[in-house]
Design a protein around this motif. Structure first.
Motif: not given
Lengths: 429, 199, 756
Positions: C641-642, C93, C90, C70-71, C638, C97-98
Motif C-alpha cells: 500500500a505504501m 494502508e 486500518n 493507519c495500520s 502495508d 493507499w491500496c
C-alpha cells in the motif's frame, strides 16, 4: 532540545543495526534502561539492505519486523537516530557520553503520508541503495524505516524545495530551523555495535571497480535483487540496463590479502553462494553463475547449502584468485583473466556482470573513535580488560555472519548488565 | 624411499635460494599465475612451482624453464595477497639451478645470462658486439650468419648512433682498475657462497 | 474491572478525510459498532489527538478504544495505551493507499472503510485487558547442564550478573572436552601460537564463587515445571539425589568426536599410528611438551600427516554431511605441537578447503611461518606399513596421484557430533516420511524401539508431555532455526550453548555460552512478570482454558510448537504459561474452542468477520476474507500500500498471530455468512520454514486440507478456501495474488450461502 533520562545504570548501545538492536532489546527485556544511538535516519543497518539471508533464503526484514515490534512496545529503550557519539569520558560504571544529533528537519508530527516528497523536485543519490538510484530530497529512508518518519536532505535548506515541502505538510512536521544539537548523558556501560563497511573496492585496482560500470560489489548486488531496490528486483547491469544472465563472483575481494584486509571476512563465500540463487531465481536455466575462489568457507551446516549449489549445473566453481578484469567498452561485457589452479588451466572468460564478494572492514576503521578502544590488527574491537566497560558486539568485534553477530550482541548485553548490576549493588538499588 | 611430499627440498630452497623462505607462505590462490604476461609460455606458473617445491619435486623444478621466463614485470608481486617476492624467488631458483649446473642444455635465457655475465666480468663493461655475436652464433656458424643478417639494420643503426663500435671485436673498453674489479667480484662470490652455499 | 465503555476515534489525516466520508464512518461506529463515544479528529496521532483519547480514558471511563486511522504497525507508540484494550481499523494502508483514487472507486473504498470500522469495534469489544499471570513467581537461579568450557562460561557469566547457578556435570571433574586438550587455539591477537586452556583457571573461579554450586558425577534425572519455576532432580553416581529450584536452564552438553572406527579406509583401527584429534591431544599431553612419540613402538616421529574432513562433508550418506568448522584450526594447532618442539619434523595438512575464517587467517599464516605445509588434496586411503603409514591421495593442484609412504603419524580430523539426547521428533519425522512413501525412517525408528536396541540417553530428562529433550534441528544439533534469533530453542527458558547447538571452536563456544546465560536470565525476569518471550515479547496474555468443554482430544498438547502443554492427572491439558509463546496454535487446534487469550480469541476474530457487511448475491460485490500472518503477510500488504500497489476492494483483511492459530470455525463462519472466498496467508514451510512459531503455517495447511468435507457439505467449490505462502517482501506478488483470486471468485461465481 532532546531530553535523555539516563543514569550510571543505563546501557549505551552505539549502532542500530541488527547487533545494536539485539543488544538493546535483550538488555531492555531484562529490565535495563538503554539508549540506542544510530547515525542513519533509520534503524536496521546492513541487514535491512540485504535481499535474502543464507542459508534459508529468508528475508532479513522479516526479523527486522519482529525486532521493531519488540522495540515499539518496550518503553525502556530510547532510540536516537541521525546521532553520533562524539566523546565518552569517565570510567566503567560512570561514563558520560556526548552525542551529536544532526537535524532531520522533520519532527515527530510526521505521519509518513509522503506529501512532502510529492511536493519537492530535486533528487539526491540514494544511500540506502548504495547510491545505485536516487531519492527525492524529502524521503522515507526505506519502506521498513523505523522511526517511520521522513527526512529532508540537508541540501534542501535554502532552496525552493524547502518551502514546497513545508507548504505540503499539513501536520507541522517540517521544521526548517532545526539545528544540530549536542547532548550529554550518563551510562554505566557502552556496547559498540558499530558494524562494518564494505572494503573500498576501488583499491583493488586489477578488478577496475572504479573504471568498469559492470564490476559491482556483493552488497550492491543485493540491492539489484531486492524488490525495494533501484531495479525493483530485476538483475540488470549498470552500463546498459541489459539483463545480466551470466555472472561471475570473485571471492576474497579485499579479504585474506595483505595488501588490503588481513583477515578472512567469513561471510563472502556464503553470500556468493546465496547470490547464485538470485541468478537462478531471476533467469532459471538461462542464468549462469561462476564462482572464483581460494577456499570455499561454508562452515558447519552451511555445507548443505554449498553442496546444493555445487550440484546446480548452472553454477561453476573455479579455484582461482582472478588476476584482472577488463570491460569491453563496446559490448559492456567484462573479461576475467587468470588461472584455474586445479591442474593449471588458463582462462579469459567473458561475463555480463562481475560481482566482487567484498570484504568486511570495521566501520570504525579510519574514523576518529570517541574513546580509547583496544582492537586487533584489522581494527575489530577485542575483548580486553583494558576496554573496561566498552564491549564490542557483532561485526564491530569480528567479521561475523548475522547469526553469530546476534549471538555476540546477546553476549555483549550480558557483559553490560554485569556492569550496571554491579553499579546498582553499590548504589544500593 | 620417495622424496615426494617430504620437506627436504623445501628446506633446501629455504636455505639456498634467494628469498626461498617465502615459498612456504604461498596459499595457492594462483593470482601470480594469472598475472604473468608470459604465463601461457611456461610449463609451470609460480604458484605451481611453489607447490612442486613443497611436494619435493626437486628435479622437475630445477630443470624447469619457468623461472628463466620471468621478465621482472612485478605484476605478481604487487598482486600477491601474501606479499611473496615472487619475481625474486623465481630469479633465485634460476640462479640456484645454474650454480648447481643442472639447467637443461641450451636454455636460451641461461645462455644469454651466462654470456652477459662472462662478457661483463672480463672488463667491467659490456662488449655489445661480442655479446650479440655470441648469441647469434650459439647454434653454429651458418645459423649465426643468418641471425646476423636478420639483425643487420638494428646493428647498423646502433653503429650510427654510436652505441656499437665494430672495433670492439679487437679488445674493447673496460673499467680503469680491472684487477681491482676482479677482486671485488671474487669477494662478492665468496660472500654469496657463504650466505647461500650450494653444498 | 469497570463496565465496558467503547470509544471510537476516526482520523481524518493523511488524506482519510478527503478520500472517505468520515462522518459516515463515525455513524457506523456509533450505530453498528455500538461505540458509546465517537470522535473524529483531523490529526489523531499528534500530541493533541492522543491527549484527547487519554482524557477520555481518564474522564469518560473509556475502557475499550477503537482507532480508525493507519495500520497497527504505524504510530504504534502514540496509540500504545496499556491500560485499555485497543483495536486498530486500518483505513490508511488497508483502504485508501491500496485503492485507486478515482470517482468510480469511491463507493467500494468507502464500503471497505466502513467494514474495517465495524470489524474494529467488534474486535475490541471481545477483548479484555491481559491481567498478567497473578501466580507468576521466579527463581533467580540458573541450572547449567554440562561442565565443559561452555557450561563453565555460562555459570561464571551469570554469576557475575548476580544470579545463582547450579552446575551439573556428568563426569568427576569440570573441563569437558577442553580438559583433554594439551593446548587450545588462540582466542586473541596475535593469533600465532597455541595457548593454555582456560580450564584450570575457570574451575578455580567456580570453586571460589559462592554463587555457583557444582554437582559432579551427576545428571539431571528429572526436570519439571516452567521458566521461573523449574524443579530439577539431580542424581549423582553415588546414588544420592538433590533437588534444585531454578528459573531457567542452559544446556551445554557439548559434543562427542565422530567415531573414527567408522573410517577403516583411513587406517583407523588398523595402525596404532593413525589417531583422531583427541588421540593426538592425548599423545601431546602424555609427552608434556617433550617429543611426541610414535604410538606403535615409541619411535621418533619425523613425519606427520593431517587428514582434514575425515568422515565429514560426506556426500555418500555414510558419514557426517556437515563441516565441523573447527578442525582446520585444530590441525594447524596440532601441527604446531610438532613444529614448536622440533622444526625438522615434517607436518603436512591435506585439505580440500581450509576453513579458518576471521582471524583464523593469522593462525594459518603463523602455521605456514612455522613450516607447516598445506596440500589441497583428497585422501583415498591410509595403509599401515610396519611402524609407518602410507597415505594415498590426489594432489588437486598438481593433478597427481600422490603417495606419502613414510608417515609416522596420521591424524584424522573427524568432526563434532552433538550430545543432544533424544530426538523427540523421530517418530513424527518417520510418519511424515512414510506418508510421502519413504519407509526407511519408520524402519529405523522401529528398530530403535525394539527390545535390546541401544536407546539414546536423554540429556535433560524433562518430564514434558512432548518428550525428555529439546527438539533438534538438523543432524541432531539443538539449534534455533532462525538466523536473526539464534537462541530460539523450542523450549522456552532452556537455551543451548556451545557445540550442542552447532559445531564450533572454543572462542565461539564461550561467546555463545555468554549469550545463552543472557537469555536464561531474561527468561527468569520475564517469568517473574508473567511476560512472553520472543517473538511476542512482553505480551501479558496467556491461554485461558475452559476445562468443562474440553474433550481431551490432545491436539493442543501435541501441536504446541513449544511443548508448553502437559497433561494433568485427569488427562486434561495443563498449560504452563511461562513456557507459552502466545502463538495461539492451541487455539487453532481446539475443535471445541475452549482455548483463548484475553486479547486474541476465537471471538475477537470471529466477531470481526461476522461484522462485515456482506452484500447480496446480485450485488456483484463478492467478499473475500484474508487471514494474514501478522509478521510477514500483513507487513507485506502495508508496504504494498505504501507503494500504492492496488488490490481488489472486495477483500477484508484480518491479521492473525500465526496461521497456526486459525480455527476452522472461522472458515466455517465466513462461508456460512456468505463470504465468497477465504485466503490464508502464512509463511513458507518445509525444511527452510520461515514461520516464527515453527510450524503454524504448516499446521494450517494440514488443517485446511481437511476442510474439503465441510465445503462439500455446503456444496461449495474447493477453491473457496485457499492457503498461500507469502513472504514479507511480496509487495507486488500479494496484490497480484489477491487480484487473481478475486478474478477466480468472479469466475466461479458468488457464494450461494448469502443471506442464510
Amino acid at each position: 532540545m532532546t531530553d535523555i533520562i539516563a543514569t550510571n545504570q543505563t546501557i549505551l548501545v552505539v549502532g542500530g543495526g541488527i547487533s545494536g538492536m539485539t543488544a538493546a532489546l535483550e538488555a531492555a527485556e531484562c529490565g535495563k534502561n538503554v539508549v540506542l544511538v544510530e547515525k542513519n535516519p533509520a534503524l536496521g543497518g546492513r541487514v535491512s539492505q540485504l535481499y535474502r539471508y543464507f542459508p534459508k533464503l529468508c528475508h532479513p526484514i522479516c526479523g527486522l519486523e519482529i525486532n521493531q515490534r519488540r522495540l515499539k512496545q518496550n518503553p525502556r529503550i530510547r532510540v536516537l537516530t541521525m546521532a553520533e557519539v562524539t566523546a565518552i569520558t569517565g570510567g566503567e560504571g560512570d561514563y558520560t557520553a556526548t552525542v551529536k544529533l544532526a537535524p532531520r528537519y522533520v519532527n515527530e508530527n510526521c505521519t509518513a503520508c509522503g506529501e512532502c516528497a510529492k511536493a519537492v523536485d530535486a533528487e539526491v543519490p540514494d544511500a540506502f541503495n548504495y547510491n545505485l538510484g536516487k531519492v527525492k530530497v524529502a524521503y522515507l529512508p526505506n519502506k521498513m524505516a523505523y522511526p517511520q518518519r521522513y527526512v529532508l536532505d540537508p541540501s534542501i535548506i535554502g532552496s525552493a524545495d524547502a518551502d514546497k515541502a513545508k507548504a505540503a505538510c499539513k501536520y507541522g512536521a517540517i521544521d526548517l530551523d532545526m539545528k544540530e544539537e549536542s547532548i550529554q548523558f550518563k551510562a554505566g556501560a557502552v556496547i559498540w555495535a558499530t558494524g562494518w563497511k564494505p572494503y573500498d573496492a576501488a583499491k583493488i585496482q586489477p578488478y577496475g571497480y572504479d573504471r568498469y560500470s559492470n564490476v559491482i560489489t556483493s552488497v550492491e548486488f543485493e540491492r539489484l535483487a531486492d524488490i525495494h531496490g533501484p531495479t525493483k528486483g530485476k538483475i540488470l547491469r549498470p552500463s546498459d540496463g541489459k539483463e545480466a544472465k551470466n555472472i561471475a563472483f570473485i571471492q576474497c575481494a579485499g579479504s585474506r590479502d595483505e595488501n588490503h584486509l588481513r583477515h578472512c571476512s567469513r561471510i563472502c563465500c556464503m553470500a556468493s553462494l546465496k547470490q547464485t540463487h538470485y541468478v537462478r531465481e531471476a533467469y532459471g536455466d538461462a542464468g549462469k553463475s561462476t564462482i572464483y575462489y581460494i577456499d570455499i568457507r561454508a562452515i558447519d551446516r552451511f555445507e548443505d547449502f554449498y553442496a546444493k549449489v555445487w550440484k546446480d549445473p548452472n553454477v561453476n566453481f573455479i579455484k582461482s584468485k582472478v588476476a584482472k578484469a577488463v570491460q569491453d567498452e563496446k559490448t559492456g561485457d567484462v573479461v576475467l583473466h587468470g588461472v584455474n589452479t586445479e591442474g593449471y588451466h588458463r582462462y579469459a572468460d567473458s561475463y555480463d556482470l562481475v560481482v566482487l564478494a567484498i570484504g568486511m572492514e570495521p566501520s570504525v576503521m579510519g574514523a576518529n573513535l570517541p574513546a580509547e578502544i583496544v582492537s586487533d590488527s584489522s581494527g575489530f574491537i577485542e575483548a580486553d580488560p583494558a576496554n573496561h566497560a566498552f564491549f564490542g558486539a557483532g561485526c564491530a568485534s569480528n567479521p561475523l555472519d548475522v547469526n553469530r553477530a546476534v549471538q555476540s550482541a546477546t553476549a555483549s548485553a550480558l557483559r553490560a548488565i554485569q556492569v550496571v548490576n554491579r553499579v546498582a549493588r553499590v548504589e544500593g538499588n | 624411499m620417495s622424496d615426494k611430499y617430504r620437506n627436504n627440498f623445501l628446506r633446501e630452497v629455504e636455505e639456498k635460494v634467494e628469498e626461498g623462505h617465502w615459498v612456504k607462505m604461498c596459499m595457492q590462490c594462483g593470482v601470480c599465475a594469472g598475472s604473468c604476461p608470459f604465463g601461457p609460455h611456461w610449463a609451470h606458473p609460480p604458484q605451481e612451482i611453489f607447490m612442486m617445491i613443497r611436494a619435493g619435486k626437486r628435479e622437475e623444478v630445477l630443470t624447469s624453464d619457468s623461472m628463466w621466463m620471468c621478465t621482472s614485470c612485478y605484476n605478481c608481486i604487487v598482486r600477491c595477497p601474501r606479499k611473496l617476492p615472487i619475481t625474486h624467488i623465481m630469479h633465485g631458483l634460476a640462479n640456484y639451478a645454474h650454480r648447481l649446473g643442472i639447467v637443461p642444455k641450451n636454455q636460451p635465457t641461461e645462455h644469454f645470462a651466462t654470456l652477459f655475465w662472462n662478457n661483463l666480468a672480463q672488463t667491467g663493461r659490456v662488449n655489445e658486439l661480442k655479446l650479440s655475436l655470441g648469441i647469434y652464433f650459439r647454434d653454429g656458424f651458418a645459423q649465426g650468419v643468418k641471425n646476423a643478417m636478420a639483425m643487420q639494420s638494428v646493428g647498423l643503426g646502433m653503429v650510427k648512433a654510436k652505441r656499437l663500435n665494430p672495433m670492439e671485436l679487437f679488445g674493447g673498453h673496460g673499467v680503469k682498475d680491472k684487477s681491482g674489479f676482479h677482486a671485488m667480484l671474487k669477494k662478492a662470490r665468496e660472500i654469496e657462497d657463504r650466505r647461500k652455499p650450494i653444498a | 474491572m469497570a463496565d465496558m465503555k467503547v470509544a471510537a476515534y476516526i482520523c481524518q489525516g493523511c488524506g482519510l478525510g478527503d478520500r472517505l466520508d468520515t462522518a459516515a464512518l463515525a455513524g457506523v461506529a456509533k450505530k453498528e459498532g455500538k461505540a458509546a463515544l465517537v470522535r473524529e479528529h483531523a490529526f489523531l496521532c499528534n500530541a493533541e489527538g492522543v491527549k484527547m483519547i487519554r482524557d477520555d480514558i481518564s474522564n469518560e471511563a473509556v475502557t475499550h478504544v477503537m482507532i480508525g486511522a493507519c495500520s497497527r504497525r504505524a504510530k504504534t507508540e502514540a496509540f500504545g495505551f496499556t491500560d485499555v484494550c485497543v483495536s486498530r481499523a486500518n483505513l490508511r494502508e488497508g483502504v485508501i493507499w491500496c485503492q485507486p483514487e478515482t470517482d468510480e472507486a469511491r463507493e467500494t473504498t468507502q464500503e471497505m472503510a466502513e467494514d474495517y470500522i465495524r470489524m474494529g469495534c467488534a474486535e475490541v469489544k471481545k477483548m479484555t485487558l491481559p491481567a498478567g499471570d497473578p501466580a507468576a513467581v521466579t527463581e533467580r537461579r540458573l541450572l547449567v547442564v554440562g561442565g565443559g568450557v561452555s557450561g563453565m562460561t555460562a555459570a561464571l557469566e551469570a554469576s557475575k550478573a548476580g544470579y545463582q547457578v547450579a552446575l551439573v556435570e556428568k563426569s568427576g571433574a569440570l573441563g569437558g572436552w577442553a580438559a583433554k586438550l594439551h593446548k587450545r587455539t588462540p582466542g586473541k591477537s596475535p593469533y600465532a601460537d597455541p595457548q593454555d586452556t582456560p580450564v584450570a583457571e575457570m574451575a578455580a573461579a567456580i570453586e571460589a564463587d559462592a554463587n555457583i554450586k557444582v554437582y559432579l558425577d551427576a545428571i539431571t534425572s528429572k526436570i519439571g515445571g516452567a521458566p521461573g519455576r523449574f524443579e530439577v532432580e539431580i542424581s549423582t553416581e553415588s546414588g544420592s539425589t538433590a533437588t534444585e529450584k531454578v528459573g531457567a536452564i542452559v544446556q551445554a552438553t557439548g559434543f562427542s568426536l565422530y567415531d573414527a572406527n567408522n573410517l577403516p579406509e583411513l587406517g583407523y583401527g588398523k595402525s596404532a599410528n593413525v589417531v583422531d584429534q583427541a588421540g593426538l591431544e592425548a599423545l601431546a599431553k602424555a609427552a608434556g611438551g617433550g617429543a611426541i612419540k610414535r604410538p606403535s613402538d615409541g619411535g621418533e616421529v619425523k613425519r606427520v600427516v593431517f587428514v582434514q574432513c575425515a568422515g565429514q562433508r560426506d556426500d555418500t550418506g555414510k558419514h557426517l554431511a556437515y563441516c565441523s568448522g573447527s578442525c582446520c584450526l585444530t590441525s594447524v594447532k596440532q601441527a604446531m605441537y610438532f613444529k614448536d618442539a622440533n622444526p625438522d619434523i615434517d607436518t603436512v595438512v591435506i585439505y580440500s578447503d581450509l576453513r579458518m575464517p576471521g582471524n583464523g587467517e593469522d593462525f594459518y599464516r603463523s602455521g605456514q611461518t612455522k613450516g607447516v605445509t598445506f596440500t589441497k588434496g583428497k585422501v583415498s586411503g591410509v595403509e599401515a606399513t610396519g611402524n609407518q603409514c602410507k597415505v594415498n591421495f590426489h594432489d588437486v593442484i598438481l593433478n597427481d596421484q600422490a603417495v606419502i609412504d613414510d608417515a609416522d603419524l596420521v591424524v584424522l580430523a573427524t568432526g563434532q557430533v552433538p550430545n543432544s539426547g533424544v530426538d523427540i521428533d523421530t517418530k513424527l519425522k518417520a510418519e511424515i516420511a512414510a506418508a510421502g512413501g519413504d519407509n526407511s525412517l519408520m524402519e529405523a525408528y522401529n528398530a530403535s524401539q525394539a527390545e535390546g536396541a541401544v536407546k539414546p540417553i536423554s540429556m535433560l530428562n524433562l518430564n514434558y508431555r512432548q518428550g525428555p529433550d529439546v527438539p533438534q534441528l538438523k543432524y541432531g544439533f539443538t539449534d534455533s532455526h532462525f538466523i536473526c534469533f539464534p537462541y530460539e530453542t523450542r523450549r522456552t527458558g532452556i537455551y543451548a550453548a556451545g557445540p550442542v547447538r552447532r559445531p564450533m571452536d572454543m572462542v565461539q563456544a564461550m561467546e555463545d555460552a555468554t549469550g545463552a546465560a543472557m537469555k536464561a536470565i531474561q527468561a527468569i525476569e520475564n517469568a517473574g512478570l508473567g511476560r512472553a518471550a520472543h517473538p511476542r515479547s512482553g505480551d501479558l496474555s496467556y491461554p485461558i482454558f475452559r476445562r468443562e468443554g474440553c474433550t481431551q482430544c490432545k491436539r493442543c498438547t501435541v501441536e504446541c510448537p513449544f511443548g508448553a502443554i502437559d497433561e494433568d492427572e485427569q488427562r486434561f491439558p495443563l498449560f504452563n504459561q511461562a513456557r507459552c509463546r502466545r502463538c495461539g496454535t492451541c487455539m487453532g487446534a481446539c475443535p471445541v474452542r475452549v482455548i483463548s487469550f484475553e486479547n486474541y480469541s476465537v471471538e475477537t476474530v470471529g466477531s470481526q468477520l461476522k461484522a462485515v457487511d456482506v452484500p447480496d448475491e446480485f450485488s456483484e460485490k463478492p467478499r473475500i476474507l484474508v487471514l494474514a500472518c501478522e509478521n510477514d503477510a500483513y507487513p507485506a500488504l502495508d508496504m504494498a500500500a505504501m507503494n500504492r500497489n492496488v488490490y481488489s476492494a472486495f477483500v477484508r483483511v484480518i491479521p492473525v498471530r500465526c496461521l497456526g492459530s486459525v480455527n476452522t470455525i472461522w472458515i466455517n463462519d465466513a462461508l456460512s455468512n456468505g463470504y465468497d472466498g477465504v485466503m490464508m496467508m502464512g509463511c513458507k514451510h518445509g525444511d527452510d520454514y520461515q514461520c516464527h512459531f515453527v510450524k503454524g503455517s504448516e499446521l494450517a495447511g494440514i488443517r485446511m486440507s481437511k476442510i474439503g468435507d465441510t465445503l462439500k457439505n455446503m456444496a461449495l467449490e474447493e477453491e473457496r478456501v485457499s492457503t498461500f505462502e507469502v513472504a514479507i517482501t511480496d509487495i507486488e506478488r500479494v496484490p497480484q495474488l489477491i487480484n487473481d483470486y478475486a478474478a477466480l471468485i468472479q469466475k466461479i461465481g458468488m457464494s450461494p450461502m448469502k443471506g442464510f
